[in-house]
Design a protein around this motif. Structure first.
Motif, PDB file in Angstrom:
ATOM      1  N   ILE A  73       0.851  -1.199   0.000  1.00 38.84           N
ATOM      2  CA  ILE A  73       0.000   0.000   0.000  1.00 38.84           C
ATOM      3  C   ILE A  73       0.883   1.243   0.000  1.00 38.84           C
ATOM      4  O   ILE A  73       0.556   2.257  -0.602  1.00 38.84           O
ATOM      5  CB  ILE A  73      -0.976  -0.035   1.190  1.00 38.84           C
ATOM      6  N   LEU A  74       2.024   1.109   0.658  1.00 36.92           N
ATOM      7  CA  LEU A  74       2.922   2.252   0.757  1.00 36.92           C
ATOM      8  C   LEU A  74       4.320   1.786   0.372  1.00 36.92           C
ATOM      9  O   LEU A  74       4.817   0.809   0.914  1.00 36.92           O
ATOM     10  CB  LEU A  74       2.928   2.783   2.199  1.00 36.92           C
TER      11      LEU A  74
ATOM     12  N   ARG B 206      -0.611   3.499  -2.738  1.00 39.41           N
ATOM     13  CA  ARG B 206      -1.539   2.892  -3.684  1.00 39.41           C
ATOM     14  C   ARG B 206      -2.829   2.577  -2.962  1.00 39.41           C
ATOM     15  O   ARG B 206      -2.873   1.734  -2.063  1.00 39.41           O
ATOM     16  CB  ARG B 206      -0.917   1.626  -4.279  1.00 39.41           C
ATOM     17  N   GLN B 207      -3.897   3.245  -3.356  1.00 42.62           N
ATOM     18  CA  GLN B 207      -5.170   3.053  -2.660  1.00 42.62           C
ATOM     19  C   GLN B 207      -5.855   1.778  -3.107  1.00 42.62           C
ATOM     20  O   GLN B 207      -5.466   1.154  -4.085  1.00 42.62           O
ATOM     21  CB  GLN B 207      -6.086   4.253  -2.911  1.00 42.62           C
TER      22      GLN B 207
ATOM     23  N   GLU C 157       8.655  -1.308   2.165  1.00 49.97           N
ATOM     24  CA  GLU C 157       7.271  -1.373   1.709  1.00 49.97           C
ATOM     25  C   GLU C 157       6.396  -1.744   2.885  1.00 49.97           C
ATOM     26  O   GLU C 157       6.793  -2.530   3.748  1.00 49.97           O
ATOM     27  CB  GLU C 157       7.115  -2.446   0.620  1.00 49.97           C
ATOM     28  N   ALA C 158       5.196  -1.157   2.908  1.00 49.56           N
ATOM     29  CA  ALA C 158       4.198  -1.580   3.893  1.00 49.56           C
ATOM     30  C   ALA C 158       3.086  -2.259   3.120  1.00 49.56           C
ATOM     31  O   ALA C 158       2.603  -1.717   2.133  1.00 49.56           O
ATOM     32  CB  ALA C 158       3.668  -0.376   4.655  1.00 49.56           C
ATOM     33  N   GLN C 159       2.705  -3.470   3.578  1.00 51.48           N
ATOM     34  CA  GLN C 159       1.699  -4.225   2.836  1.00 51.48           C
ATOM     35  C   GLN C 159       0.296  -3.839   3.282  1.00 51.48           C
ATOM     36  O   GLN C 159       0.072  -3.469   4.434  1.00 51.48           O
ATOM     37  CB  GLN C 159       1.908  -5.724   3.053  1.00 51.48           C
TER      38      GLN C 159
ATOM     39  N   VAL D 187      -3.787   9.142   4.037  1.00 56.18           N
ATOM     40  CA  VAL D 187      -2.798   8.716   5.013  1.00 56.18           C
ATOM     41  C   VAL D 187      -2.946   9.638   6.218  1.00 56.18           C
ATOM     42  O   VAL D 187      -2.778  10.848   6.084  1.00 56.18           O
ATOM     43  CB  VAL D 187      -1.362   8.844   4.447  1.00 56.18           C
ATOM     44  N   ALA D 188      -3.298   9.098   7.361  1.00 59.42           N
ATOM     45  CA  ALA D 188      -3.464   9.934   8.553  1.00 59.42           C
ATOM     46  C   ALA D 188      -2.344   9.646   9.532  1.00 59.42           C
ATOM     47  O   ALA D 188      -1.677   8.609   9.424  1.00 59.42           O
ATOM     48  CB  ALA D 188      -4.805   9.669   9.201  1.00 59.42           C
ATOM     49  N   ARG D 189      -2.147  10.549  10.470  1.00 62.01           N
ATOM     50  CA  ARG D 189      -1.045  10.346  11.399  1.00 62.01           C
ATOM     51  C   ARG D 189      -1.382  10.847  12.798  1.00 62.01           C
ATOM     52  O   ARG D 189      -2.315  11.611  12.990  1.00 62.01           O
ATOM     53  CB  ARG D 189       0.202  11.074  10.916  1.00 62.01           C
TER      54      ARG D 189
END
Lengths: 300, 461, 297
Positions: C16-17, C76-77, C38-40, C99-101
């Motif tokens: 996703i990222l 990638r949404q 990478e984050a899945q 993307v929130a934080r």
């Protein structure tokens, strides 16, 4: 060319006065992060103290030497303005330290209104002219430099050196800088924070009083509203030079003085204040930290 | 804590001695402060030279007041206050009185019946002063302060140049009505739009600035606009100002021009008086002020209003939540400016004359002071502050009985701004968060609880 | 459902990222140096490393608070739409890229109530519903409906974060642990696909820490939001993350499952600061300790 240099000299003289006032703004802002709006009126108060002292001296002692006269005026103005600023800080600003950020600003604006109206009420609303004190003019390569201008620039140089020395080399200056960095830590390390802040106000006021005396001598007139415009310009100078920085304040003052006199000389005198304010806006927008200031980094 | 064991007498003795010491010290300080300014007066003689006038008696009074005041404060007032504070620890706000709960409704009704009441009490001509000097004057400041409240109180953007938008509104009406002959009812919205547009223009470059820097730049912009008004003489007629500004009409139906056939007094076969116009203006500014309040209240419950308040609390968090802080700030700036513009065109219509003199920095400072003194964000608090500060100083003009005490030369108006300035200082020191320090939440799940002022922030931008 | 099993099966192929060759320089200091990971989708990815390794800087680059000196960050949404985060403004990253934080030092709107905090987070949805204020000001029913819905969304997250009883209290009045949960709930109200948490367990007591784990798991399970996490508390990291990336001096030193990372000599050396040849011994010691700890359960 001569005309240009002439304007340069005029600008630097004016700039010296702005610089002296600006130091008070910059020191107070540096140490407690507050725009001391009443500082311009402390400058005006100093001018009035000098004026009244002048009248007392000339009516009591006739034929006093000008040097002595100026010196006594200056000292009286410094003492009075310092006492006022000390009292104001203690009564109006200290109770608000550490509270709501806007409260001290509003208090300072209120103080500014009160001070100028206090002088209006006690001394009357009219312009106060005095006879010229120093009138010699020297001609250097076709440029007229008056003794007044020399006195102002010389005095500024001397005071600046003294203050630079105090802030950078003495225990008092160290206490000031420590308080500026971290008030709580400074207090924990045994610095008398209240006293340090008081001293800062007193120092700022005495410089403003010198500026007030010089302003009176230079223009030969003062009025109760004289605090506002020079005050705002001096603040502009402090910001332009980088608030918190002593050399910055003087550099800013000089620049403002130069801009003003050159603008009046080459463009139109009507818009000289517009030029000053525009420069303030432009500097703040594009380089908020000023010329000699440290940039503030936004922590996320 | 050894002093607890002290006997009451010795503590009292210590206190008196300390109070005496502090009183004498205060007297000495006062002597230093006032010796030059109060003890001596500079006046011009016939040859226009400055001479000194001695006022040692007055100086003695000043010094005595300071010394005695300090003595009393230390010896009696402060211990009494401490005792009272200790006694009144328990929260006493169990249920609010009917008056307090319905304060705004009562206030609006009172304002609606105010002009006829004044006419009844003082006659048609006699009501003029009360309706105009007190009513209209205060309501203009209420409206201006409510407008600025959007910028300062809600969005937390410190604006020291608000008077610029007031000036834009006033000059828009003055100039457009003179050059194009447009009527008040067309120009009122136009003045608001122009002011909002200027708010946008001035707002855009300063958005990156924080706190005090923003304050100084807005002050600079305010001064620039005033200086341009002074110096652009071809259009604005400079310091002479624009005079002969046409009066407003009652929606074009009745006019207040004496010569007009549809004159209001003639239409109702009333005796000719300028009081009707003033009463009409009173209702007009009341309506404008209430519109400001209504829009503010509505906006606070909308996403944009919440975003303003969030911006005041933490700008970085706002950005992390996907809020475009630039447009959010710009809307606050321009909506605040718009109300300033409305108020400005009303001002022009009321005075019939505008000059740069009316738009000095002092006005901005007064408006800001009212916002902060009232308690940022609170409409009721701000209205109360406007009444106290503007009405209070206006009242000074009426205090002719003071002449009996201080002699016939005494002009109370002279002390108006001095007292205003001192009042600003005293109120701030006494209540740093203003009259109403708490905040009403805009939404609730179970019950609406006011948020204490100690949690709200004052903004950094 | 089919598509969902597909994503689980091809998890490693559905990042996703994607952070590629990220570098961030502050003056002369290279805070991040050629960092890629990478984050899945649907996973909890943890970013760990010693103090000053540059974890928060990576976060600030991903969420747009810093503009990276070099590198590419691709989001990638679900629908396949891609965003290059390094080209977006901070608020656009939340609004458009989803993307929130949260922040290391909590940033709540302390003068607003808990509920209001969550409503502010739904700003963009509500803004559209109110016709950019104009329609809402006229009191049209469309906005009223949206406003009621937004309160329901807030209520949902308040229940999840166990804050429903404090909904009408000022956020600044909450205890520390509740403030942390509120900040996460607030970030979730923006409807993110990736949630970036900067040390969410910092300063929490063990009970609050457990509640936090619970909240994070349920976020992943119920809303399918992927989580990127910076954390010092190893109990949290090892417990809940699917994938761990280790950063030291701005460079990646290890990347894999919690078990893999835990046994990576380089990681151990980074944390314990030992010479390379001693690493083997350290691993053995750790395994011994873990063995005894596991036995005592």
């Amino acid at each position: 060319m001569e005309y240009f240099v002439q304007q340069l000299v005029n600008g630097l003289t004016l700039g010296s006065i702005y610089g002296l006032i600006a130091i008070g703004y910059t020191m107070v802002y540096g140490i407690i992060g507050m725009i001391n709006f009443a500082h311009g009126d402390i400058f005006m108060l100093g001018g009035f103290a000098a004026l009244i002292t002048f009248l007392v001296l000339t009516s009591v002692f006739v034929g006093l030497p000008v040097v002595l006269l100026l010196l006594v005026m200056m000292v009286a103005a410094m003492l009075t303005a310092s006492l006022w600023n000390w009292t104001i800080e203690k009564m109006a600003y200290r109770p608000l330290r550490g509270s709501f950020r806007l409260a001290p600003l509003i208090t300072a604006i209120g103080m500014s209104i009160a001070l100028s109206n206090f002088i209006q009420v006690t001394q009357g609303p009219r312009n106060k002219p005095i006879p010229p004190l120093v009138s010699s003019v020297y001609n250097v390569f076709g440029i007229a430099i008056s003794l007044k201008q020399i006195i102002i620039m010389l005095l500024t140089a001397i005071l600046l050196t003294t203050f630079w020395y105090i802030v950078n080399k003495t225990a008092l200056g160290r206490a000031q800088r420590a308080t500026e960095q971290d008030r709580k830590m400074a207090a924990l390390l045994g610095i008398d924070v209240d006293r340090t802040i008081s001293v800062t106000f007193v120092m700022g006021a005495s410089l403003a009083a010198v500026a007030g005396t010089m302003y009176l001598m230079y223009y030969g007139v003062t009025v109760f509203t004289d605090g506002f415009i020079p005050g705002v310009k001096a603040f502009t100078a402090a910001v332009l030079g980088g608030i918190g920085s002593l050399p910055g304040a003087v550099l800013g003052g000089m620049l403002i003085g130069l801009i003003e006199s050159l603008w009046s000389a080459y463009f139109t005198i009507d818009y000289k204040d517009v030029a000053t304010f525009s420069i303030l806006a432009i500097v703040l927008i594009f380089k908020p930290s000023g010329i000699l200031g440290r940039p503030e980094v936004e922590k996320v | 804590m050894s002093n607890i064991s002290h006997s009451p007498e010795s503590a009292g003795g210590n206190l008196t001695a300390r109070a005496l010491r502090e009183g004498i010290f205060a007297g000495i300080v006062a002597l230093g402060l006032f010796v030059l300014f109060v003890g001596l007066e500079t006046t011009q003689n016939i040859r226009n030279e400055l001479v000194l006038n001695q006022r040692w008696g007055l100086l003695a009074i000043f010094v005595a007041v300071a010394a005695v005041g300090r003595f009393l404060t230390v010896a009696y007032i402060r211990p009494w206050m401490d005792a009272r504070k200790a006694a009144a620890k328990a929260p006493a706000e169990a249920d609010e009185s009917f008056f307090k709960r319905n304060f705004s409704k009562i206030a609006i009704v009172a304002l609606l019946i105010y002009p006829p009441l004044m006419v009844m009490l003082f006659g048609v001509q006699g009501s003029l002063k009360w309706v105009d000097n007190f009513g209209i004057q205060i309501l203009i400041y209420v409206m201006l302060a409510w407008g600025l409240n959007i910028v300062v109180g809600l969005a937390g953007l410190l604006d020291l140049g608000y008077v610029a938008f007031y000036a834009v509104g006033a000059y828009s009406y003055a100039l457009l009505s003179q050059y194009f002959g447009l009527s008040f009812w067309i120009l009122l919205p136009l003045a608001g739009i122009l002011a909002a547009f200027w708010g946008m223009i001035l707002g855009f470059p300063v958005l990156r600035l924080k706190g005090d820097y923003l304050a100084i730049v807005t002050l600079a912009f305010g001064e620039i606009i005033r200086l341009v008004l002074i110096n652009w003489t071809e259009v604005t007629r400079g310091t002479f100002g624009v005079s002969g500004i046409p009066k407003a009409s009652v929606f074009g139906i009745w006019s207040f021009d004496v010569s007009a056939p549809n004159n209001f007094a003639k239409a109702f076969s009333l005796p000719m008086s300028s009081a009707y116009y003033k009463i009409f203006l009173f209702y007009l500014i009341l309506a404008l002020a209430l519109l400001t309040a209504y829009v503010t209240i509505r906006l606070r419950r909308m996403p944009i209003g919440r975003a303003w308040e969030a911006l005041r609390e933490d700008e970085i968090a706002c950005r992390s939540l996907g809020i475009n802080t630039v447009t959010t700030k710009l809307t606050a700036f321009s909506i605040g400016a718009m109300f300033g513009g409305f108020a400005g065109s009303f001002f022009a219509v009321r005075q019939g004359f505008v000059s740069p003199e009316s738009f000095v920095f002092l006005e901005s400072a007064i408006i800001l002071a009212i916002v902060v003194l009232g308690g940022m964000g609170s409409l009721v608090g701000i209205a109360v502050a406007a009444v106290v500060m503007v009405g209070g100083t206006e009242l000074l003009r009426e205090m002719t009985f003071l002449k009996a005490i201080f002699g016939p030369d005494f002009t109370p108006e002279l002390y108006r701004m001095l007292i205003f300035g001192l009042a600003m200082v005293i109120v701030m020191v006494w209540k740093p968060r203003g009259f109403v320090g708490s905040r009403e939440p805009t939404a609730f799940l179970k019950e609406r609880k006011a948020v204490s002022g100690s949690f709200t922030k004052e903004g950094h931008g | 459902m089919v598509s969902e099993t597909m994503t689980t099966n091809t998890m490693t192929a559905d990042p996703i990222l994607k952070v590629e060759h990220l570098s961030m320089r502050f003056g002369g200091l290279m805070a991040i140096n050629d960092f890629s990971f990478e984050a899945q989708r649907g996973e909890i990815t943890a970013l760990i490393g010693p103090n000053g390794a540059g974890k928060t800087t990576v976060f600030n680059c991903v969420t747009g608070f810093y503009k990276p000196t070099m590198g590419m960050i691709t989001m990638r949404q679900k629908g396949g739409k891609e965003f290059l985060l390094e080209r977006l403004n901070d608020f656009e990253i939340t609004r458009d890229a989803k993307v929130a934080r949260t922040f290391q030092n909590i940033r709540l709107f302390s003068g607003l109530t808990v509920l209001e905090n969550l409503l502010v987070a739904q700003h963009n949805t509500l803004m559209k519903a109110s016709g950019y204020t104009v329609l809402g000001l006229l009191g049209l029913p469309g906005y009223k409906k949206a406003a009621a819905e937004s309160i329901e969304v807030a209520r949902h997250w308040l229940e999840k974060a166990d804050l429903i009883a404090r909904a009408d209290d000022p956020a600044g009045d909450l205890p520390y642990g509740a403030q942390r949960r509120l900040e996460i709930a607030r970030a979730m109200c923006t409807g993110p696909e990736v949630l970036c948490l900067d040390e969410p367990a910092a300063g929490l007591n063990p009970r609050e820490s457990l509640a936090l784990n619970e909240l994070l798991r349920s976020i992943r399970k119920d809303s399918g939001t992927s989580i990127l996490l910076i954390e010092h508390d190893m109990s949290v990291v090892m417990e809940i993350s699917d994938h761990v990336v280790v950063l030291e001096y701005g460079q990646k030193i290890s990347d894999g499952t919690p078990d893999h990372v835990k046994n990576d000599p380089k990681v151990i050396a980074a944390y314990l600061g030992v010479e390379d040849d001693e690493v083997e011994e350290v691993i053995e010691e750790i395994e011994e300790i873990e063995g005894t700890a596991g036995g005592s359960h």
